[in-house]
Design a protein around this motif. Structure first.
Motif, mmCIF file in Angstrom:
data_model
loop_
_atom_site.group_PDB
_atom_site.id
_atom_site.type_symbol
_atom_site.label_atom_id
_atom_site.label_comp_id
_atom_site.label_asym_id
_atom_site.label_seq_id
_atom_site.Cartn_x
_atom_site.Cartn_y
_atom_site.Cartn_z
ATOM 1 N N LEU A 1 -4.567 35.877 -40.986
ATOM 2 C CA LEU A 1 -5.096 36.042 -39.428
ATOM 3 C C LEU A 1 -6.627 35.874 -39.768
ATOM 4 O O LEU A 1 -7.371 36.459 -40.524
ATOM 5 C CB LEU A 1 -4.727 37.393 -39.121
ATOM 6 N N ALA A 2 -7.166 34.943 -38.806
ATOM 7 C CA ALA A 2 -8.761 34.818 -38.895
ATOM 8 C C ALA A 2 -9.238 34.965 -37.387
ATOM 9 O O ALA A 2 -8.552 34.746 -36.613
ATOM 10 C CB ALA A 2 -8.937 33.496 -39.171
ATOM 11 N N ILE B 1 -5.665 44.438 -33.477
ATOM 12 C CA ILE B 1 -5.732 43.542 -34.512
ATOM 13 C C ILE B 1 -5.198 44.200 -35.767
ATOM 14 O O ILE B 1 -4.475 43.832 -36.446
ATOM 15 C CB ILE B 1 -7.082 42.622 -34.736
ATOM 16 N N ASN B 2 -5.989 45.353 -35.849
ATOM 17 C CA ASN B 2 -5.546 46.080 -37.116
ATOM 18 C C ASN B 2 -4.239 46.475 -37.205
ATOM 19 O O ASN B 2 -3.607 46.861 -38.317
ATOM 20 C CB ASN B 2 -6.760 47.311 -37.534
ATOM 21 N N GLU B 3 -3.794 47.087 -35.850
ATOM 22 C CA GLU B 3 -2.229 47.368 -36.102
ATOM 23 C C GLU B 3 -1.371 46.504 -36.563
ATOM 24 O O GLU B 3 -0.402 46.740 -37.507
ATOM 25 C CB GLU B 3 -1.755 47.715 -34.588
ATOM 26 N N LEU B 4 -1.627 45.365 -36.310
ATOM 27 C CA LEU B 4 -0.633 44.078 -36.618
ATOM 28 C C LEU B 4 -0.933 43.850 -38.058
ATOM 29 O O LEU B 4 -0.019 43.593 -38.842
ATOM 30 C CB LEU B 4 -1.223 42.858 -35.721
ATOM 31 N N VAL B 5 -2.211 43.798 -38.490
ATOM 32 C CA VAL B 5 -2.471 43.417 -39.731
ATOM 33 C C VAL B 5 -1.884 44.529 -40.715
ATOM 34 O O VAL B 5 -1.400 44.043 -41.792
ATOM 35 C CB VAL B 5 -4.060 43.475 -39.974
ATOM 36 N N LYS C 1 -6.428 39.342 -43.482
ATOM 37 C CA LYS C 1 -7.281 39.011 -42.434
ATOM 38 C C LYS C 1 -8.535 38.751 -43.123
ATOM 39 O O LYS C 1 -9.109 39.424 -44.120
ATOM 40 C CB LYS C 1 -7.333 40.454 -41.454
ATOM 41 N N VAL C 2 -9.220 37.585 -42.420
ATOM 42 C CA VAL C 2 -10.620 37.395 -42.547
ATOM 43 C C VAL C 2 -11.501 37.318 -41.460
ATOM 44 O O VAL C 2 -10.822 36.857 -40.296
ATOM 45 C CB VAL C 2 -10.768 35.846 -43.421
ATOM 46 N N VAL C 3 -12.467 37.851 -41.325
ATOM 47 C CA VAL C 3 -13.608 38.192 -40.189
ATOM 48 C C VAL C 3 -14.528 36.986 -40.464
ATOM 49 O O VAL C 3 -15.645 37.224 -41.233
ATOM 50 C CB VAL C 3 -13.787 39.473 -39.891
ATOM 51 N N LEU C 4 -14.634 36.099 -39.441
ATOM 52 C CA LEU C 4 -15.820 35.116 -39.597
ATOM 53 C C LEU C 4 -16.895 35.510 -38.930
ATOM 54 O O LEU C 4 -16.991 36.353 -37.851
ATOM 55 C CB LEU C 4 -15.300 33.581 -39.313
ATOM 56 N N PRO C 5 -18.097 34.906 -39.001
ATOM 57 C CA PRO C 5 -19.189 35.183 -38.008
ATOM 58 C C PRO C 5 -19.022 34.517 -36.687
ATOM 59 O O PRO C 5 -18.459 33.541 -36.664
ATOM 60 C CB PRO C 5 -20.466 34.474 -38.645
ATOM 61 N N SER C 6 -19.600 35.400 -35.697
ATOM 62 C CA SER C 6 -19.265 34.998 -34.229
ATOM 63 C C SER C 6 -20.420 33.777 -33.977
ATOM 64 O O SER C 6 -21.276 33.895 -34.401
ATOM 65 C CB SER C 6 -19.599 36.251 -33.125
#
Ligand SMILES: NC(=O)c1ccc[n+]([C@@H]2O[C@H](COP(=O)([O-])OP(=O)(O)OC[C@H]3O[C@@H](n4cnc5c(N)ncnc54)[C@H](O)[C@@H]3O)[C@@H](O)[C@H]2O)c1
Ligand SMILES: [Zn+2]
Length: 354
Positions: A34-35, A48-52, A59-64
């Motif tokens: 998940l990105a 998001i975290n429930e799913l993950v 999961k990877v979180v990129l800068p906005s």
């Protein structure tokens, strides 16, 4: 309007977790990734975290932000996939606005020569526009969307609930693309947008009109996936709009894309009156409505030449002539309308005088 022939499955979802869970059943659970981006991750942390956590998804979180729609972010995502043993059978779930879905779609379309991805657009602009059509990409060398691919997500999950956290400006930016869809192809869509109460957003109603807008986009995309002819309809407002957007950036007063598209549509409505027989009365009414919502971006006489130059740099132009998509009447567009410098100056003068 007939059902589109596009490859992606577009799902209007009330319960995105459940629908995503249905969707991921077709994949090996160890191969789902998940990105997302920082702001969306923070605002939609629970979903998001429930799913993950439930599915042990990596999961990877990129800068906005648009400034991060660049190669470095793609590289981060490739590295994440590679380090976590993603393979050709993997699935990447992209949750975010158009910046994230374009960027992560690009990363997915190139990783191991292309893996499946699902887009979950979280802004109005990305739900009605970026979600459909298979364009992925990043900005490069100072140019917008300079590098990219055509590859459709296997599914697009549109959940209007995400829109409850977007700010008014970003909402209106997406609404501008809906207005464009109404103007180029569907007068009943245009009418429902005109009567939509922007001060008290009714989300059930919004869901319906988003569906209509997505239909218009899907219609053009399915009839002309690689933009050889009628997909150019979607450029209405964009030739002048991109010029306004770039000028605003150059002058240190950046504006959101949809706003620039509105000012572009105003300019191109005037060109439509002059070139393709659009009714002057109707044009005036539309312009009053648009300015009422979006206001006006002030330009001076000195800006005409720069705006004109910016329009000639637009990739849609051949041999110095500026190629517009114009309107004959609401709901009916005409592509490949070439306008001269004189006509464009005239339109800019009109715009400035409004
Ligand atoms: N592929 C296509 O066909 C296509 C079409 C149109 C636009 N685009 C691209 O889309 C991008 C613009 O999309 P955008 O307007 O969604 O920009 P964006 O993704 O940058 O989102 C705008 C802002 O909203 C924030 N955000 C996202 N979801 C949110 C939510 N639910 N609540 C609160 N804030 C949220 C983001 O963090 C960002 O600050 C551009 O890069 C453009 O090139 C692509
Ligand atoms: Zn646009």
């Amino acid at each position: 309007m007939g059902k589109s022939k596009i490859y992606s499955k577009i799902i209007f979802s009330k319960t995105p977790q459940n629908d995503l869970e249905e969707w991921i059943k077709g994949y090996d659970t160890k191969k789902i990734y998940l990105a997302t981006e920082e702001k969306v991750d923070r605002l939609w942390d629970r979903l998001i975290n429930e799913l993950v956590e439930k599915h042990a998804i990596r999961k990877v979180v990129l800068p906005s932000g648009e400034e991060n729609k660049k190669l470095e972010s793609v590289s981060m995502l490739w590295e994440f996939l590679s380090n976590n043993e993603a393979d050709r059978k993997s699935l990447l779930i992209n949750i975010g606005g158009g910046m994230l879905t374009d960027l992560a779609g690009f990363a997915a379309s190139t990783f191991k020569r292309g893996i499946d991805f699902v887009n979950v657009p979280t802004t109005l602009l990305s739900q009605v526009d970026a979600s459909v059509g298979g364009k992925t990409g990043i900005n490069f060398n100072g140019l917008k969307n300079e590098i990219g691919t055509f590859r459709e997500p296997v599914a697009v999950l549109i959940h209007t609930g995400f829109l409850q956290t977007i700010d008014n400006d970003n909402f209106l930016s997406g609404f501008a693309e809906m207005i464009k869809h109404g103007l180029i192809h569907d007068t009943s869509h245009l009418e429902e947008l005109k009567s939509f109460d922007l001060n008290h957003i009714e989300y059930d109603r919004l869901k319906e009109i988003i569906e209509h807008s997505v239909d218009v986009k899907a219609y053009f995309v399915s009839h002309d996936p690689t933009e050889q002819n009628i997909r150019k309809a979607l450029n209405f407002g964009h030739t002048a709009g991109h010029a306004f957007e770039s000028l605003a950036m150059e002058q240190g007063r950046p504006v959101l894309h949809g706003y620039a598209v509105v000012w572009g549509m105003i300019t191109e409505l005037y060109l439509s009156v002059k070139n393709t027989g659009f009714s002057e009365t109707e044009c005036n009414e539309l312009i009053r409505w648009l300015i009422g919502i979006y206001g006006k971006f002030d330009i001076s006489e000195q800006d005409y030449e720069r705006l004109f130059m910016l329009m000639t740099h637009d990739k849609k132009n051949e041999s110095g002539r500026i190629n517009f998509t114009l309107l004959e009447k609401p709901g009916q567009m005409k592509i490949n309308q070439h306008c001269t410098r004189e006509m464009i100056y005239d339109a800019l003068k009109y715009y400035r005088g409004l």
